[in-house]
Design a protein around this motif. Structure first.
Motif, short mmCIF file in Angstrom:
data_model
loop_
_atom_site.label_atom_id
_atom_site.label_comp_id
_atom_site.label_asym_id
_atom_site.label_seq_id
_atom_site.Cartn_x
_atom_site.Cartn_y
_atom_site.Cartn_z
N ILE A 114 0.69 -1.75 0.22
CA ILE A 114 0.03 0.36 -0.22
C ILE A 114 1.34 1.19 -0.08
N CYS A 115 0.77 1.71 -0.87
CA CYS A 115 1.43 2.76 -1.07
C CYS A 115 0.89 4.13 -1.28
N GLU A 116 1.41 5.62 -0.42
CA GLU A 116 0.44 6.64 -0.13
C GLU A 116 1.56 7.89 -0.68
N VAL A 117 0.90 8.50 -1.57
CA VAL A 117 2.44 9.80 -2.24
C VAL A 117 1.55 11.07 -1.61
N GLU A 118 2.20 11.81 -1.14
CA GLU A 118 2.16 13.13 -0.63
C GLU A 118 3.51 14.18 -0.87
N ASP A 119 2.14 15.45 -1.55
CA ASP A 119 3.86 16.87 -1.73
C ASP A 119 4.78 16.60 -0.73
N GLU A 120 6.07 17.01 -0.76
CA GLU A 120 6.61 17.88 0.41
C GLU A 120 6.58 19.15 -0.34
N LEU A 121 6.15 20.36 0.46
CA LEU A 121 6.02 21.59 0.52
C LEU A 121 7.03 22.28 1.19
N ASP A 122 7.73 21.41 1.81
CA ASP A 122 9.24 22.49 1.97
C ASP A 122 10.28 21.40 2.13
N PRO A 123 11.05 21.22 0.70
CA PRO A 123 12.01 20.37 0.10
C PRO A 123 13.18 20.12 1.26
N VAL A 124 13.68 21.78 1.34
CA VAL A 124 14.95 22.13 1.89
C VAL A 124 15.00 22.05 3.27
N GLY A 125 13.66 22.25 4.26
CA GLY A 125 13.71 21.59 4.80
C GLY A 125 13.45 20.37 5.57
N ALA A 126 12.71 19.74 4.95
CA ALA A 126 13.04 18.65 5.08
C ALA A 126 13.81 17.60 4.74
N VAL A 127 14.77 18.06 3.62
CA VAL A 127 16.12 18.04 3.73
C VAL A 127 17.47 17.81 5.27
N LYS A 128 17.33 19.20 5.42
CA LYS A 128 17.58 19.12 6.47
C LYS A 128 17.07 18.39 8.20
N SER A 129 16.04 17.97 7.81
CA SER A 129 15.86 17.57 8.86
C SER A 129 16.47 15.84 8.79
N LEU A 130 15.99 15.24 8.05
CA LEU A 130 16.51 14.08 7.57
C LEU A 130 18.13 14.07 7.93
N SER A 131 18.89 15.02 7.72
CA SER A 131 20.01 14.93 8.10
C SER A 131 20.25 14.87 9.10
N SER A 132 19.24 15.94 9.66
CA SER A 132 20.06 16.07 11.24
C SER A 132 20.24 14.41 11.72
N ALA A 133 18.32 14.05 11.34
CA ALA A 133 17.84 12.66 11.98
C ALA A 133 18.95 11.78 12.06
N LEU A 134 20.19 11.44 10.74
CA LEU A 134 20.92 10.37 10.70
C LEU A 134 22.26 10.76 11.39
N ASP A 135 22.44 12.23 12.07
CA ASP A 135 23.08 11.92 13.30
C ASP A 135 22.82 10.43 14.69
N SER A 136 21.74 9.96 14.22
CA SER A 136 21.86 9.13 15.63
C SER A 136 20.47 8.38 15.40
N ARG A 137 20.12 7.80 14.04
CA ARG A 137 19.74 7.01 13.93
C ARG A 137 19.31 6.23 12.25
N ARG A 138 19.29 5.50 11.93
CA ARG A 138 19.64 4.40 10.94
C ARG A 138 18.89 5.54 9.88
N GLY A 139 19.20 4.35 8.71
CA GLY A 139 18.61 5.59 7.42
C GLY A 139 19.93 5.79 6.55
N CYS A 140 19.15 6.28 5.34
CA CYS A 140 20.36 6.74 4.25
C CYS A 140 19.37 7.88 3.53
#
Length: 272
Positions: free
Chosen positions: A56-82
Motif C-alpha cells: 500500500i503506497c501513499e504519495v504526498e507532496d512535500e511543500l518544504d523540500p529544503v527543510g525536509a532534507v535538513k531535518s533528515l540529515s540531522s536525524a541521521l546523526d543518531s538514527r539509521r537511514g540513508c
C-alpha cells in the motif's frame, strides 16, 4: 554533496536535457541515474509484488523540500537511514535527484559469507516469515538453525561454498551474498513502483566471493561487506522537474487468517 544537490542550474543544461528525454523510436529514454519521475499523483494505491506481498503506497507532496532534507540529515546523526544526493546531470544518463529515509523497518548485513536480516522495529517483524521462506528456497543459501540465531527478530544464515567448475561467463552466478539479494529482489519486485527497493552500500571485499584470492591484510571480523535497508517512508526530490514528494509504504504478508501487516504500526527505530 548534499548542499550542491539542492541547487538548480537553469539555461542550456536544462534545455539539452529536455531534448534528450526520448529516443529515436519515440519511447521514453531510461535514466540510469534515477527513476524517470513521480510514479503516480498524490493519493493511495496498492499493488502486488512478484512474491505475493501486498504493498500500500501513499504519495504526498512535500511543500518544504529544503527543510525536509535538513531535518533528515540531522536525524541521521543518531538514527539509521540513508540520504543520497546527486548534483550532476547528463542527458539520458544522470539526473539531479535527492532521495532519503530514516528509521527503516529492515536491515540486511553480511560479513564474508555470513548474513543477517534484522527487523529494526515492530514494522519489520511482519517481513521475517516471508523472507525466511524466500531464503530457504534460494539456491546457494543456508539458514541458521533455531538455536543458532541471536534473536527472534532476525533471519541469519550463510552462503554455501561454490562446488565444481564455473565457466567465466557464469562466475557472477555462483553462490555469493548476491544470491541473497536476488532472493529479496524476487520477493519485492514489481513494475508498479520504481522506488521501492534496497538502499545502502557494498564493500570492495565482495569481489573475493567470486575469486579465491589469498588475503595479505588482516580483516576486522566486525567489518561488514553489505549494509542495505528496505525503507517504508521516503523523501524524493526531482530537482530538474522541481518536484518533491514523500512515499509511505505499508506491507501485508500471507493470506487469510495468517496475514501479517504493518498498517497502524508506529514508524520508529533504534539509535544507530
Amino acid at each position: 554533496s548534499r548542499r550542491g544537490a539542492m541547487q538548480q542550474t537553469p539555461g542550456l543544461k536544462r534545455k539539452a536535457t529536455a531534448t534528450a528525454d526520448f529516443n529515436i523510436g519515440g519511447r521514453e529514454r531510461p535514466t540510469l541515474g534515477a527513476p524517470a519521475g513521480r510514479p503516480r499523483p498524490p493519493g493511495t494505491s496498492t499493488f502486488l509484488t512478484k512474491g505475493k506481498v501486498l504493498v500500500i503506497c501513499e504519495v504526498e507532496d512535500e511543500l518544504d523540500p529544503v527543510g525536509a532534507v535538513k531535518s533528515l540529515s540531522s536525524a541521521l546523526d543518531s538514527r539509521r537511514g540513508c540520504l543520497l544526493s546527486s548534483s550532476y546531470e547528463y542527458p539520458g544518463r544522470y539526473c539531479e535527484w535527492t532521495l532519503g529515509f530514516v528509521d527503516p523497518p529492515l536491515s540486511i548485513e553480511s560479513w564474508g559469507r555470513r548474513f543477517r536480516i534484522t527487523a529494526l522495529n515492530c514494522r519489520g517483524r511482519p517481513f521475517l516469515p516471508s523472507i525466511r521462506e524466500a531464503v530457504s528456497k534460494a539456491a546457494g543459501l543456508e539458514l541458521a538453525g533455531a538455536g543458532e540465531t541471536s534473536s527472534a527478530d532476525v533471519v541469519e544464515g550463510a552462503v554455501k561454498e561454490a562446488e565444481g567448475f564455473f565457466p567465466e561467463e557464469e562466475r557472477s552466478k555462483q553462490p555469493s551474498v548476491f544470491s541473497l539479494i536476488r532472493a529479496l529482489v524476487e520477493l519485492f519486485a514489481s513494475d508498479e513502483d520504481a522506488f521501492l527497493g534496497l538502499y545502502g552500500a557494498f564493500g570492495y571485499d565482495l569481489t573475493f566471493q567470486f575469486e579465491p584470492i589469498k588475503l595479505h591484510k588482516e580483516r576486522d571480523p566486525d567489518q561488514r561487506d553489505v549494509v542495505l535497508f528496505i525503507p517504508d517512508d521516503m523523501l524524493v526530490i526531482n530537482h530538474h522537474a522541481q518536484q518533491a514528494w514523500r512515499m509511505r509504504y505499508d506491507f501485508a504478508f500471507g493470506e487469510g487468517s495468517a496475514v501479517a501487516c504493518t498498517k497502524g504500526q508506529p514508524r520508529s527505530g533504534p539509535s544507530a
